[in-house]
Design a protein around this motif. Structure first.
Motif, PDB file in Angstrom:
ATOM      1  N   LEU A 163       0.847  -1.136   0.184  1.00  0.00           N
ATOM      2  CA  LEU A 163       0.229  -0.090  -0.048  1.00  0.00           C
ATOM      3  C   LEU A 163       1.031   1.214  -0.081  1.00  0.00           C
ATOM      4  CD1 LEU A 163      -3.060  -0.986   2.578  1.00  0.00           C
ATOM      5  CD2 LEU A 163      -3.012  -0.846   0.106  1.00  0.00           C
ATOM      6  N   LEU A 164       2.005   1.191   0.478  1.00  0.00           N
ATOM      7  CA  LEU A 164       2.940   2.463   0.731  1.00  0.00           C
ATOM      8  C   LEU A 164       3.819   2.476  -0.369  1.00  0.00           C
ATOM      9  CD1 LEU A 164       4.085   2.131   4.164  1.00  0.00           C
ATOM     10  CD2 LEU A 164       2.047   3.758   3.349  1.00  0.00           C
ATOM     11  N   SER A 165       3.675   1.800  -1.461  1.00  0.00           N
ATOM     12  CA  SER A 165       4.594   1.732  -2.690  1.00  0.00           C
ATOM     13  C   SER A 165       3.477   1.690  -3.814  1.00  0.00           C
ATOM     14  CB  SER A 165       5.366   0.684  -2.630  1.00  0.00           C
ATOM     15  OG  SER A 165       5.001  -0.557  -2.713  1.00  0.00           O
ATOM     16  N   ALA A 166       4.119   1.869  -5.222  1.00  0.00           N
ATOM     17  CA  ALA A 166       3.349   2.013  -6.234  1.00  0.00           C
ATOM     18  C   ALA A 166       2.846   0.821  -6.682  1.00  0.00           C
ATOM     19  CB  ALA A 166       4.381   2.087  -7.575  1.00  0.00           C
ATOM     20  N   PRO A 167       1.580   0.663  -7.457  1.00  0.00           N
ATOM     21  CA  PRO A 167       0.849  -0.341  -7.674  1.00  0.00           C
ATOM     22  C   PRO A 167       1.579  -1.150  -8.598  1.00  0.00           C
ATOM     23  CG  PRO A 167      -0.633   1.486  -7.972  1.00  0.00           C
ATOM     24  CD  PRO A 167       0.913   2.127  -7.618  1.00  0.00           C
ATOM     25  N   PRO A 168       1.120  -2.592  -8.535  1.00  0.00           N
ATOM     26  CA  PRO A 168       1.849  -3.677  -9.619  1.00  0.00           C
ATOM     27  C   PRO A 168       1.522  -3.075 -11.061  1.00  0.00           C
ATOM     28  CG  PRO A 168       0.014  -4.624  -8.421  1.00  0.00           C
ATOM     29  CD  PRO A 168       0.245  -3.345  -8.098  1.00  0.00           C
ATOM     30  N   SER A 169       2.460  -3.653 -11.874  1.00  0.00           N
ATOM     31  CA  SER A 169       2.482  -3.294 -13.185  1.00  0.00           C
ATOM     32  C   SER A 169       1.256  -4.232 -13.996  1.00  0.00           C
ATOM     33  CB  SER A 169       3.857  -3.873 -13.995  1.00  0.00           C
ATOM     34  OG  SER A 169       3.785  -5.458 -13.933  1.00  0.00           O
ATOM     35  N   GLN A 170       0.831  -3.733 -15.111  1.00  0.00           N
ATOM     36  CA  GLN A 170      -0.163  -4.244 -15.905  1.00  0.00           C
ATOM     37  C   GLN A 170       0.120  -5.808 -16.008  1.00  0.00           C
ATOM     38  OE1 GLN A 170      -3.271  -3.184 -16.606  1.00  0.00           O
ATOM     39  NE2 GLN A 170      -2.765  -1.499 -15.276  1.00  0.00           N
ATOM     40  N   ALA A 171       1.296  -6.234 -16.206  1.00  0.00           N
ATOM     41  CA  ALA A 171       1.825  -7.440 -16.627  1.00  0.00           C
ATOM     42  C   ALA A 171       1.609  -8.233 -15.412  1.00  0.00           C
ATOM     43  CB  ALA A 171       3.356  -7.672 -17.081  1.00  0.00           C
ATOM     44  N   ASN A 172       1.638  -7.671 -14.070  1.00  0.00           N
ATOM     45  CA  ASN A 172       1.205  -8.509 -12.980  1.00  0.00           C
ATOM     46  C   ASN A 172      -0.135  -8.862 -12.645  1.00  0.00           C
ATOM     47  OD1 ASN A 172       4.130  -6.760 -11.312  1.00  0.00           O
ATOM     48  ND2 ASN A 172       4.000  -8.906 -12.066  1.00  0.00           N
ATOM     49  N   LEU A 173      -1.002  -7.529 -13.200  1.00  0.00           N
ATOM     50  CA  LEU A 173      -2.393  -7.925 -13.066  1.00  0.00           C
ATOM     51  C   LEU A 173      -2.938  -8.870 -13.963  1.00  0.00           C
ATOM     52  CD1 LEU A 173      -3.092  -4.076 -12.521  1.00  0.00           C
ATOM     53  CD2 LEU A 173      -3.001  -5.637 -10.529  1.00  0.00           C
ATOM     54  N   ARG A 174      -2.390  -8.919 -15.228  1.00  0.00           N
ATOM     55  CA  ARG A 174      -2.887  -9.858 -16.023  1.00  0.00           C
ATOM     56  C   ARG A 174      -2.533 -11.328 -15.704  1.00  0.00           C
ATOM     57  NH1 ARG A 174      -1.087  -5.889 -19.880  1.00  0.00           N
ATOM     58  NH2 ARG A 174       1.102  -6.999 -20.237  1.00  0.00           N
ATOM     59  N   MET A 175      -1.383 -11.308 -14.914  1.00  0.00           N
ATOM     60  CA  MET A 175      -1.096 -12.821 -14.529  1.00  0.00           C
ATOM     61  C   MET A 175      -2.198 -13.207 -13.699  1.00  0.00           C
ATOM     62  SD  MET A 175       2.236 -14.048 -12.718  1.00  0.00           S
ATOM     63  CE  MET A 175       2.642 -15.573 -12.010  1.00  0.00           C
ATOM     64  N   VAL A 176      -2.349 -12.200 -12.471  1.00  0.00           N
ATOM     65  CA  VAL A 176      -3.364 -12.542 -11.701  1.00  0.00           C
ATOM     66  C   VAL A 176      -4.688 -13.119 -12.276  1.00  0.00           C
ATOM     67  CG1 VAL A 176      -4.645 -12.087  -9.556  1.00  0.00           C
ATOM     68  CG2 VAL A 176      -2.364 -11.193  -9.725  1.00  0.00           C
ATOM     69  N   ASP A 177      -5.160 -12.215 -12.815  1.00  0.00           N
ATOM     70  CA  ASP A 177      -6.371 -12.398 -13.691  1.00  0.00           C
ATOM     71  C   ASP A 177      -6.266 -13.834 -14.644  1.00  0.00           C
ATOM     72  OD1 ASP A 177      -7.495 -10.231 -13.157  1.00  0.00           O
ATOM     73  OD2 ASP A 177      -7.019  -9.038 -14.876  1.00  0.00           O
ATOM     74  N   TYR A 178      -5.173 -14.031 -15.037  1.00  0.00           N
ATOM     75  CA  TYR A 178      -5.123 -15.805 -15.919  1.00  0.00           C
ATOM     76  C   TYR A 178      -4.930 -16.709 -15.065  1.00  0.00           C
ATOM     77  CZ  TYR A 178      -2.658 -19.259 -18.148  1.00  0.00           C
ATOM     78  OH  TYR A 178      -2.369 -20.639 -18.726  1.00  0.00           O
ATOM     79  N   ILE A 179      -4.354 -16.708 -13.827  1.00  0.00           N
ATOM     80  CA  ILE A 179      -4.445 -17.830 -13.000  1.00  0.00           C
ATOM     81  C   ILE A 179      -5.484 -17.875 -12.268  1.00  0.00           C
ATOM     82  CG2 ILE A 179      -2.007 -17.770 -12.852  1.00  0.00           C
ATOM     83  CD1 ILE A 179      -1.973 -16.512  -9.926  1.00  0.00           C
ATOM     84  N   ARG A 180      -6.338 -16.889 -11.943  1.00  0.00           N
ATOM     85  CA  ARG A 180      -7.566 -17.023 -11.548  1.00  0.00           C
ATOM     86  C   ARG A 180      -8.904 -17.336 -12.170  1.00  0.00           C
ATOM     87  NH1 ARG A 180      -8.381 -12.480  -7.129  1.00  0.00           N
ATOM     88  NH2 ARG A 180     -10.173 -13.359  -6.891  1.00  0.00           N
TER      89      ARG A 180
END
Length: 686
Positions: free
Chosen positions: A663-680
């Motif tokens: 929460l105290l640092s920058a949000p994850p990259s779009q690549a990270n977000l796409r990976m979460v969407d993919y595995i879930r």
């Protein structure tokens, strides 16, 4: 499910049915040879070397240099067989050898291990395993580096390095316990020295994991599960039929508990038992006085040991007396501080033996409400640590990568739980059956008629005897307080306790060996793969050929195995304590970043680093603070929580640090977000 799978499944089923039949014939043949007078030592050698030769043969047949086969068994292990292999990987020496012994010694309190380990595997099934399989890589650091380090192709930097470090620390702590058990079994059933037995056991570990990697380990573990299941059930069923006239241990368990409680009450009031307990209280008081008089008492004790040695030498005493006096002097504490630690341990040990037997089935017994609350806190803390530690063990999670599909991984987890429960539902029954047998057959018997198994086990480890029976009050009758049995011995000695033929003792030893070796194989492979794949290939030499990567992994596996064997030969602690520490470390370091990486998109690189470092440091700090073995003190513990349950503080600290850091640092990259969407996302079967 692919069209080629059913024939492959049928072929594997046929192979293992033949194997099971041949194993049964092998047992019958050895039983007949025992009836014909074959020496016990020969039976021990045959069991030891026949099983090692079997595992070595499977390892040779399954040898491979293919990266996918070596790391994840080609991702083609059917769910049923992956479940059996994972169960063998999971049912370690702590489960097979030590858990029933812990239940024998501590009763209800040790059920925490069964609840925690079983519940932990439910967490694996629900929270982690299917998502790892969908990611479809090779190691746990692979997943964490991709999730937190910039996409599946990224190196992951600090996250990968920390995950590798955690994998090594957790797996090494765990594998030392397994190799210790190998040495214990080998020394008992072949007569070799404990340290030699450790290195003998390495032969089987190395030939499977070194030659075939995950492929060799998987097919060996299926064979090992069959052996350990048969080895555990036969003596338990025998004792069940003997004491309860019922061959179903789980049913006999309930009917025998009231009889055991009645016998415990008798022993608690026995005047001769009280005589022995009073002597242990006197010895404890003596140690208390020595501690209070330090450092003068240490100096006086050292002078007394020196005078005693000079005296036996001066009067030309027997060689045995001289050696005993030399041993007393050599083992005398080297300083006043060391004396304080040693004498406190000896005082506590005598106080423990001075207490009357606790009711086996009573939850959290204690002389006061505060003592009872402390035991309840520790029970819940151990359950917590084992659950979350299980869900983060690298060598178990690696098996999620070996199945053909995500759905097969889910089915595999069901089979794993089924095969684990076949053992875990029997362990509490075995503890009660063995306890009742000892309390009714051995306690109260004459010292002149002591069974031979006591002398066998007393001589296995002469430094720290595993069984000790001494006539404290001199009445020639065995009292319960005069009997000390190590938790690591009970299961291995159960066939002899129950009066079964020695061939069953060899079978149980083979089962314990299978449990220790199967887990050691998986742990060593987890360490070597993390070093070769995540450090060498991903961070040092990304252009390395597949052949070079496998070769590096094999060389590292050899090095780690010998280092672990040396550590085990030093007898660092009992098996259950080592394993408990490994689970606390795993839960504190890896669980927060694994589960948040799947279920919380906002978790990022900074949070993962903060979580792993914080969880590890809090867990290690508490262990050092509260463990007398590591230089701490139980008086410094929080809420009376024992050091092996340090994860009860490390896991929340790791979760909180991951959340705050993210929460105290920058949000994850779009690549990270796409990976979460993919595995879930709902999986599509291939």
């Amino acid at each position: 499910m692919s069209a080629k799978k059913p024939p492959y499944f049928r072929k594997l089923s046929r192979y293992y049915l033949w194997y099971t039949g041949c194993f049964a014939l092998f047992l019958v043949a050895l039983a007949l040879l025992e009836q014909e007078g074959m020496p016990r030592l020969w039976i021990g050698y045959i069991f030891m070397f026949a099983t090692i030769a079997l595992y070595a043969t499977i390892g040779v047949i399954a040898r491979t240099s293919n990266v996918t086969e070596y790391y994840v068994a080609g991702r083609r292990v059917p769910a049923l067989f992956n479940g059996m292999a994972t169960a063998a990987d999971w049912i370690s020496a702590a489960s097979f050898i030590s858990l029933a012994g812990g239940l024998y010694l501590y009763g209800f309190d040790s059920l925490a291990y069964i609840m925690g380990w079983t519940g932990g595997y439910v967490l694996v099934a629900l929270l982690i395993a299917p998502y790892l399989r969908k990611f479809a890589q090779y190691t746990i650091p692979d997943f964490l580096a991709a999730r937190y380090g910039g996409g599946a192709g990224g190196r992951g930097g600090p996250v990968r390095a920390l995950a590798v470090g955690a994998t090594i620390v957790v797996s090494f702590t765990y594998v030392v316990a397994q190799i210790y058990a190998v040495g214990l079994i080998a020394s008992r059933f072949t007569g070799v020295d404990f340290s030699v037995g450790i290195f003998l056991g390495l032969a089987s570990i190395l030939v499977c994991s070194f030659l075939g990697g995950m492929r060799g380990i998987t097919w060996t573990q299926v064979a090992q599960y069959i052996i350990l299941l048969v080895a555990f059930l036969i003596p338990t069923i025998w004792l069940s039929a003997k004491h309860a006239d019922n061959p179903v241990p789980q049913v006999a368990y309930g009917s025998l508990l009231p009889k055991l409680a009645q016998r415990e009450a008798q022993l608690a009031k026995d005047p001769r038992e009280e005589q022995v307990r009073a002597e242990f209280r006197r010895r404890a008081d003596e140690y208390t006085q020595r501690i209070a008089a330090l450092p003068a008492s240490w100096e006086a004790g050292k002078l007394e040991a020196q005078r005693a040695l000079a005296e036996v030498r001066a009067r030309n005493a027997s060689l045995g007396e001289v050696r005993q006096a030399e041993r007393d002097l050599n083992t005398y504490p080297g300083s006043a501080d060391e004396a304080r630690t040693v004498w406190q341990e000896q005082r506590d040990a005598n106080l423990a033996r001075a207490r009357p037997p606790e009711p086996h089935a009573t939850p959290f017994p204690g002389a006061t409400d505060a003592e009872s609350d402390k035991r309840r806190n520790n029970f819940l803390a151990v359950v917590f640590c084992l659950m979350f530690g299980t869900a983060a063990l690298p060598h178990i999670l690696m098996r999620a990568y070996t199945t053909p599909s995500v759905n097969e991984t889910r089915v595999s987890v069901f089979w794993t739980l089924f095969f684990i429960l076949l053992i875990y539902l029997t362990i509490p029954a075995l503890a009660v059956l063995a306890k009742y047998d000892i309390y009714t057959s051995l306690v109260g018997s004459d010292y002149s008629t002591l069974p031979t198994w006591i002398s066998y086990w007393a001589n296995v480890d002469k430094v720290s005897p595993l069984v000790n029976v001494t006539d404290i009050n001199g009445d020639g009758i065995v009292q319960l307080a005069e009997l000390a049995i190590d938790a690591d011995v009970l299961v291995l000695a159960t066939p002899e306790i129950g009066g079964l033929p020695y061939v069953i003792s060899g079978l149980v030893a083979a089962g314990g060996l299978a449990a220790a070796l199967s887990t050691a194989d998986g742990l060593l492979l987890a360490i070597s793969n993390a070093l070769s794949h995540d450090v060498y290939y991903k961070m040092v030499d990304p252009g390395a050929s597949t052949q070079k990567r496998v070769t590096i992994s094999k060389l590292l596996l050899l090095a780690v195995a010998f280092i672990a064997a040396y550590a085990a030969s030093q007898r660092p602690a009992d098996i259950l304590s080592l394993v408990g520490a490994a689970f606390s470390l795993a839960g504190s370091t890896l669980f927060p970043v694994l589960v948040l990486g799947v279920f919380w998109k906002r978790a990022n690189h900074t949070g993962a680093i903060a979580g792993m470092v914080t969880g590890l440091m809090v867990c290690l700090w508490y262990m050092l603070r509260a463990s007398p073995t590591l230089g701490g003190s139980l008086d410094a513990s929080w809420l009376g929580i024992q050091p092996l349950a340090a994860g009860v503080f490390g896991v929340p600290a790791g979760l909180l640090a991951t959340i705050v850091g993210s929460l105290l640092s920058a949000p994850p990259s779009q690549a990270n977000l796409r990976m979460v969407d993919y595995i879930r996302a709902p999986e599509q079967e291939s």
